[in-house]
Design a protein around this motif. Sequence first.
Motif, PDB file in Angstrom:
ATOM      1  N   PHE A  16       0.838  -1.201   0.000  1.00 45.46           N
ATOM      2  CA  PHE A  16       0.000   0.000   0.000  1.00 45.46           C
ATOM      3  C   PHE A  16       0.874   1.252   0.000  1.00 45.46           C
ATOM      4  O   PHE A  16       0.634   2.191  -0.761  1.00 45.46           O
ATOM      5  CB  PHE A  16      -0.943   0.015   1.203  1.00 45.46           C
ATOM      6  CG  PHE A  16      -1.723   1.296   1.294  1.00 45.46           C
ATOM      7  CD1 PHE A  16      -2.823   1.500   0.490  1.00 45.46           C
ATOM      8  CD2 PHE A  16      -1.324   2.302   2.155  1.00 45.46           C
ATOM      9  CE1 PHE A  16      -3.531   2.699   0.536  1.00 45.46           C
ATOM     10  CE2 PHE A  16      -2.021   3.499   2.217  1.00 45.46           C
ATOM     11  CZ  PHE A  16      -3.129   3.692   1.406  1.00 45.46           C
ATOM     12  N   GLN A  17       1.908   1.289   0.835  1.00 42.50           N
ATOM     13  CA  GLN A  17       2.785   2.453   0.901  1.00 42.50           C
ATOM     14  C   GLN A  17       3.488   2.695  -0.430  1.00 42.50           C
ATOM     15  O   GLN A  17       3.559   3.832  -0.902  1.00 42.50           O
ATOM     16  CB  GLN A  17       3.817   2.280   2.017  1.00 42.50           C
ATOM     17  CG  GLN A  17       3.204   2.362   3.390  1.00 42.50           C
ATOM     18  CD  GLN A  17       4.223   2.158   4.494  1.00 42.50           C
ATOM     19  OE1 GLN A  17       5.426   2.064   4.256  1.00 42.50           O
ATOM     20  NE2 GLN A  17       3.741   2.084   5.721  1.00 42.50           N
ATOM     21  N   ARG A  18       3.979   1.621  -1.061  1.00 42.61           N
ATOM     22  CA  ARG A  18       4.628   1.755  -2.378  1.00 42.61           C
ATOM     23  C   ARG A  18       3.646   2.323  -3.400  1.00 42.61           C
ATOM     24  O   ARG A  18       3.972   3.242  -4.153  1.00 42.61           O
ATOM     25  CB  ARG A  18       5.137   0.387  -2.841  1.00 42.61           C
ATOM     26  CG  ARG A  18       5.837   0.430  -4.205  1.00 42.61           C
ATOM     27  CD  ARG A  18       5.887  -0.918  -4.876  1.00 42.61           C
ATOM     28  NE  ARG A  18       4.521  -1.353  -5.188  1.00 42.61           N
ATOM     29  CZ  ARG A  18       4.146  -2.611  -5.276  1.00 42.61           C
ATOM     30  NH1 ARG A  18       4.999  -3.588  -5.041  1.00 42.61           N
ATOM     31  NH2 ARG A  18       2.904  -2.928  -5.586  1.00 42.61           N
ATOM     32  N   ASP A  19       2.438   1.769  -3.418  1.00 45.37           N
ATOM     33  CA  ASP A  19       1.431   2.229  -4.372  1.00 45.37           C
ATOM     34  C   ASP A  19       1.066   3.689  -4.125  1.00 45.37           C
ATOM     35  O   ASP A  19       0.959   4.475  -5.072  1.00 45.37           O
ATOM     36  CB  ASP A  19       0.168   1.368  -4.293  1.00 45.37           C
ATOM     37  CG  ASP A  19       0.382  -0.061  -4.765  1.00 45.37           C
ATOM     38  OD1 ASP A  19       1.438  -0.362  -5.361  1.00 45.37           O
ATOM     39  OD2 ASP A  19      -0.527  -0.888  -4.514  1.00 45.37           O
ATOM     40  N   LEU A  20       0.879   4.073  -2.862  1.00 44.84           N
ATOM     41  CA  LEU A  20       0.514   5.446  -2.524  1.00 44.84           C
ATOM     42  C   LEU A  20       1.606   6.414  -2.954  1.00 44.84           C
ATOM     43  O   LEU A  20       1.337   7.430  -3.591  1.00 44.84           O
ATOM     44  CB  LEU A  20       0.249   5.569  -1.020  1.00 44.84           C
ATOM     45  CG  LEU A  20      -0.128   6.962  -0.508  1.00 44.84           C
ATOM     46  CD1 LEU A  20      -1.456   7.416  -1.121  1.00 44.84           C
ATOM     47  CD2 LEU A  20      -0.213   6.961   1.013  1.00 44.84           C
ATOM     48  N   HIS A  21       2.847   6.100  -2.632  1.00 49.96           N
ATOM     49  CA  HIS A  21       3.966   6.984  -2.981  1.00 49.96           C
ATOM     50  C   HIS A  21       4.234   7.003  -4.476  1.00 49.96           C
ATOM     51  O   HIS A  21       4.836   7.957  -4.986  1.00 49.96           O
ATOM     52  CB  HIS A  21       5.220   6.605  -2.202  1.00 49.96           C
ATOM     53  CG  HIS A  21       5.086   6.852  -0.738  1.00 49.96           C
ATOM     54  ND1 HIS A  21       4.964   8.107  -0.194  1.00 49.96           N
ATOM     55  CD2 HIS A  21       5.029   5.994   0.302  1.00 49.96           C
ATOM     56  CE1 HIS A  21       4.840   8.021   1.112  1.00 49.96           C
ATOM     57  NE2 HIS A  21       4.857   6.744   1.444  1.00 49.96           N
ATOM     58  N   GLY A  22       3.787   5.974  -5.188  1.00 51.23           N
ATOM     59  CA  GLY A  22       3.979   5.907  -6.634  1.00 51.23           C
ATOM     60  C   GLY A  22       2.935   6.670  -7.438  1.00 51.23           C
ATOM     61  O   GLY A  22       3.068   6.813  -8.651  1.00 51.23           O
ATOM     62  N   LEU A  23       1.904   7.168  -6.780  1.00 49.29           N
ATOM     63  CA  LEU A  23       0.873   7.940  -7.484  1.00 49.29           C
ATOM     64  C   LEU A  23       1.431   9.289  -7.917  1.00 49.29           C
ATOM     65  O   LEU A  23       2.313   9.857  -7.265  1.00 49.29           O
ATOM     66  CB  LEU A  23      -0.340   8.170  -6.576  1.00 49.29           C
ATOM     67  CG  LEU A  23      -1.136   6.946  -6.136  1.00 49.29           C
ATOM     68  CD1 LEU A  23      -2.211   7.350  -5.123  1.00 49.29           C
ATOM     69  CD2 LEU A  23      -1.758   6.244  -7.326  1.00 49.29           C
ATOM     70  N   GLN A  24       0.899   9.797  -9.020  1.00 54.94           N
ATOM     71  CA  GLN A  24       1.245  11.155  -9.437  1.00 54.94           C
ATOM     72  C   GLN A  24       0.765  12.129  -8.360  1.00 54.94           C
ATOM     73  O   GLN A  24      -0.167  11.828  -7.615  1.00 54.94           O
ATOM     74  CB  GLN A  24       0.593  11.480 -10.786  1.00 54.94           C
ATOM     75  CG  GLN A  24       1.110  10.630 -11.925  1.00 54.94           C
ATOM     76  CD  GLN A  24       2.577  10.895 -12.227  1.00 54.94           C
ATOM     77  OE1 GLN A  24       3.021  12.035 -12.242  1.00 54.94           O
ATOM     78  NE2 GLN A  24       3.329   9.835 -12.440  1.00 54.94           N
ATOM     79  N   LYS A  25       1.354  13.300  -8.313  1.00 55.89           N
ATOM     80  CA  LYS A  25       1.088  14.254  -7.238  1.00 55.89           C
ATOM     81  C   LYS A  25      -0.403  14.532  -7.029  1.00 55.89           C
ATOM     82  O   LYS A  25      -0.902  14.488  -5.894  1.00 55.89           O
ATOM     83  CB  LYS A  25       1.839  15.552  -7.500  1.00 55.89           C
ATOM     84  CG  LYS A  25       1.725  16.562  -6.387  1.00 55.89           C
ATOM     85  CD  LYS A  25       2.548  17.804  -6.697  1.00 55.89           C
ATOM     86  CE  LYS A  25       2.459  18.797  -5.556  1.00 55.89           C
ATOM     87  NZ  LYS A  25       3.279  19.984  -5.835  1.00 55.89           N
ATOM     88  N   VAL A  26      -1.136  14.800  -8.091  1.00 52.38           N
ATOM     89  CA  VAL A  26      -2.560  15.136  -7.971  1.00 52.38           C
ATOM     90  C   VAL A  26      -3.337  13.945  -7.408  1.00 52.38           C
ATOM     91  O   VAL A  26      -4.169  14.110  -6.511  1.00 52.38           O
ATOM     92  CB  VAL A  26      -3.135  15.577  -9.340  1.00 52.38           C
ATOM     93  CG1 VAL A  26      -4.643  15.736  -9.286  1.00 52.38           C
ATOM     94  CG2 VAL A  26      -2.478  16.872  -9.793  1.00 52.38           C
ATOM     95  N   GLU A  27      -3.043  12.741  -7.927  1.00 55.73           N
ATOM     96  CA  GLU A  27      -3.726  11.545  -7.426  1.00 55.73           C
ATOM     97  C   GLU A  27      -3.347  11.255  -5.983  1.00 55.73           C
ATOM     98  O   GLU A  27      -4.180  10.841  -5.188  1.00 55.73           O
ATOM     99  CB  GLU A  27      -3.379  10.328  -8.296  1.00 55.73           C
ATOM    100  CG  GLU A  27      -4.440  10.008  -9.309  1.00 55.73           C
ATOM    101  CD  GLU A  27      -4.253   8.615  -9.896  1.00 55.73           C
ATOM    102  OE1 GLU A  27      -3.109   8.169 -10.099  1.00 55.73           O
ATOM    103  OE2 GLU A  27      -5.289   7.989 -10.162  1.00 55.73           O
ATOM    104  N   ARG A  28      -2.081  11.452  -5.632  1.00 52.88           N
ATOM    105  CA  ARG A  28      -1.632  11.203  -4.264  1.00 52.88           C
ATOM    106  C   ARG A  28      -2.354  12.125  -3.289  1.00 52.88           C
ATOM    107  O   ARG A  28      -2.811  11.699  -2.230  1.00 52.88           O
ATOM    108  CB  ARG A  28      -0.115  11.366  -4.155  1.00 52.88           C
ATOM    109  CG  ARG A  28       0.444  10.956  -2.810  1.00 52.88           C
ATOM    110  CD  ARG A  28       1.964  10.934  -2.769  1.00 52.88           C
ATOM    111  NE  ARG A  28       2.587  12.127  -3.284  1.00 52.88           N
ATOM    112  CZ  ARG A  28       3.267  12.213  -4.430  1.00 52.88           C
ATOM    113  NH1 ARG A  28       3.405  11.162  -5.209  1.00 52.88           N
ATOM    114  NH2 ARG A  28       3.802  13.352  -4.797  1.00 52.88           N
ATOM    115  N   HIS A  29      -2.509  13.396  -3.669  1.00 55.72           N
ATOM    116  CA  HIS A  29      -3.223  14.339  -2.799  1.00 55.72           C
ATOM    117  C   HIS A  29      -4.693  13.951  -2.669  1.00 55.72           C
ATOM    118  O   HIS A  29      -5.270  14.050  -1.585  1.00 55.72           O
ATOM    119  CB  HIS A  29      -3.066  15.777  -3.315  1.00 55.72           C
ATOM    120  CG  HIS A  29      -1.718  16.336  -3.025  1.00 55.72           C
ATOM    121  ND1 HIS A  29      -1.446  17.108  -1.923  1.00 55.72           N
ATOM    122  CD2 HIS A  29      -0.548  16.213  -3.687  1.00 55.72           C
ATOM    123  CE1 HIS A  29      -0.178  17.433  -1.919  1.00 55.72           C
ATOM    124  NE2 HIS A  29       0.396  16.905  -2.978  1.00 55.72           N
TER     125      HIS A  29
END
Length: 105
Positions: A16-29
């Motif tokens: 989950f952490q890898r996937d979250l940090h791998g999101l583009q900035k807008v998606e991560r926010h």
Amino acid sequence: MSDVDAVRLDLNNPVFQRDLHGLQKVERHAALDTLAKLRQPNWQQVYRDKGLHWEKIVSIKPPPGIAALCSVRITQTRRAVAYRDGAFIRLLAIPSDHDATYGKK
């Protein structure tokens, strides 16, 4: 309402952490906004929230000790795989493909 009724998040799964940090900035926010929203005052509110769309994944057999895997809308285009463990939402992954969330290819 007591602390026992409160929804708690477990974000410690390395996938989950890898996937979250791998999101583009807008998606991560957007995902971080959703995580804040998941901290609803109680589980019934999580289940009823139309934006979160918490649903059981019937196409994947859960691992031993887990009653059911579920998906929750984490961004406009992504769903996270999670399960309920007492007061906790244990987040497992944010698949890059919508169908992968449900075990389809």
